[in-house]
Design a protein around this motif. Sequence first.
Motif, PDB file in Angstrom:
ATOM      1  N   GLU A  19       0.953  -1.053   0.062  1.00  0.00           N
ATOM      2  CA  GLU A  19       0.018   0.146   0.053  1.00  0.00           C
ATOM      3  C   GLU A  19       0.698   1.144   0.019  1.00  0.00           C
ATOM      4  O   GLU A  19       0.461   2.263  -0.576  1.00  0.00           O
ATOM      5  CB  GLU A  19      -0.921   0.080   1.232  1.00  0.00           C
ATOM      6  N   VAL A  20       1.943   1.214   0.597  1.00  0.00           N
ATOM      7  CA  VAL A  20       2.603   2.577   0.944  1.00  0.00           C
ATOM      8  C   VAL A  20       4.058   2.438   0.164  1.00  0.00           C
ATOM      9  O   VAL A  20       4.783   3.500  -0.180  1.00  0.00           O
ATOM     10  CB  VAL A  20       3.355   2.665   2.350  1.00  0.00           C
ATOM     11  N   ALA A  21       4.459   1.388  -0.835  1.00  0.00           N
ATOM     12  CA  ALA A  21       5.613   1.467  -1.407  1.00  0.00           C
ATOM     13  C   ALA A  21       5.636   2.741  -2.253  1.00  0.00           C
ATOM     14  O   ALA A  21       6.804   3.373  -2.273  1.00  0.00           O
ATOM     15  CB  ALA A  21       5.836   0.152  -2.178  1.00  0.00           C
ATOM     16  N   HIS A  22       4.637   3.089  -3.017  1.00  0.00           N
ATOM     17  CA  HIS A  22       4.712   4.108  -4.207  1.00  0.00           C
ATOM     18  C   HIS A  22       4.898   5.347  -3.450  1.00  0.00           C
ATOM     19  O   HIS A  22       5.104   6.479  -4.180  1.00  0.00           O
ATOM     20  CB  HIS A  22       3.372   4.061  -4.872  1.00  0.00           C
ATOM     21  N   ARG A  23       4.659   5.591  -1.977  1.00  0.00           N
ATOM     22  CA  ARG A  23       4.908   6.551  -1.160  1.00  0.00           C
ATOM     23  C   ARG A  23       6.255   6.681  -0.870  1.00  0.00           C
ATOM     24  O   ARG A  23       6.419   7.831  -0.077  1.00  0.00           O
ATOM     25  CB  ARG A  23       3.867   6.832  -0.104  1.00  0.00           C
ATOM     26  N   GLY A  24       7.021   5.912  -1.093  1.00  0.00           N
ATOM     27  CA  GLY A  24       8.392   5.988  -0.694  1.00  0.00           C
ATOM     28  C   GLY A  24       8.622   5.421   0.850  1.00  0.00           C
ATOM     29  O   GLY A  24       9.746   5.542   1.457  1.00  0.00           O
ATOM     30  N   VAL A  25       7.525   4.618   1.361  1.00  0.00           N
ATOM     31  CA  VAL A  25       7.792   4.091   2.630  1.00  0.00           C
ATOM     32  C   VAL A  25       8.183   2.632   2.460  1.00  0.00           C
ATOM     33  O   VAL A  25       7.465   1.781   1.689  1.00  0.00           O
ATOM     34  CB  VAL A  25       6.332   4.142   3.509  1.00  0.00           C
ATOM     35  N   ALA A  26       9.054   2.118   3.219  1.00  0.00           N
ATOM     36  CA  ALA A  26       9.263   0.595   3.355  1.00  0.00           C
ATOM     37  C   ALA A  26       8.898   0.023   4.439  1.00  0.00           C
ATOM     38  O   ALA A  26       8.755   0.810   5.683  1.00  0.00           O
ATOM     39  CB  ALA A  26      10.867   0.444   3.214  1.00  0.00           C
TER      40      ALA A  26
END
Length: 297
Positions: A169-176
């Motif tokens: 869900e958050v990979a495209h927001r730069g969160v790992a």
Amino acid sequence: MPTLRNKVALVTGAARGIGAETARALARKGVKLVLIDLDAEPLQALATELGDDVALATAADVCDLAAMQQAVDAGVAKFGGIDLVLANAGIASYGSVMQVDPSTFKRVIDVNIIGAFHTVRAALPSVIERKGYILIVSSLAAYTPAAGLASYNASKAGVEHFANTLRIEVAHRGVAVGSAHMSWIDTPLVQDTKKDLAAFNEFLAVLPGPLGKTTSVDTCVDAFVDGLAGRKRRVYVPGWVGVMGWLKSVITSRIGDRRVLPHIPRILPKIDEEVAKLGRSTSARNVALGDVAVDPK
């Protein structure tokens, strides 16, 4: 490897054990800390030890989203934001599905799964803003079932898949996002279980190879700090736990069952008998905190 210096980390379950020692290790690397736990006294003592310019302590229940949001907001106000999250808070219950106190079983699910969700939900806007990293503490228990610990096993399997879902869900927001999987670590949780249940020690003794061995908190902390610094997808403690993840389908097959099934008719009734004598389905520490009720049976 990216530096941790000047990062801000949110750590739940920070009052003792892995959470407290990881907080100390991160502080030595120049990390600012937002520390959360239900156990206020040792939590505040840790924050005082680390210093007001390094740590902010908030006594809060991870099952209370409003309280978690308030703690996160205070941390953001003090340090400017949150880069790292270690969702570490967790408890366990004792006893078979037939014996365990239902309210204690539910409390384990609430703390270990809902608590991880609340931690992430409260911190996520700031983590997204800083393109940060979240490490959710699962367990080897997500792969290997242990009789008498059904709530813990279920919660750790659930929180692993929560981490898997959050990651995409958050990979495209730069969160790992990573999940941590540990065998038995010499924490208060494991120490309390060994003290309360002699049959638990018998269970550990029949596990094959390293499965019944206990690993030091220091080893776990080193792996957690390395995982936080490297934004790792998986953190395994010890390293062989990763192999167990790959073998999960075998471990939960009839082949895997053969190793423990012969011992269950002897050990599980002993666990249930000891739980009944204790009058509680969790540690005395959890009861003293008011975290769970005493088993009414």
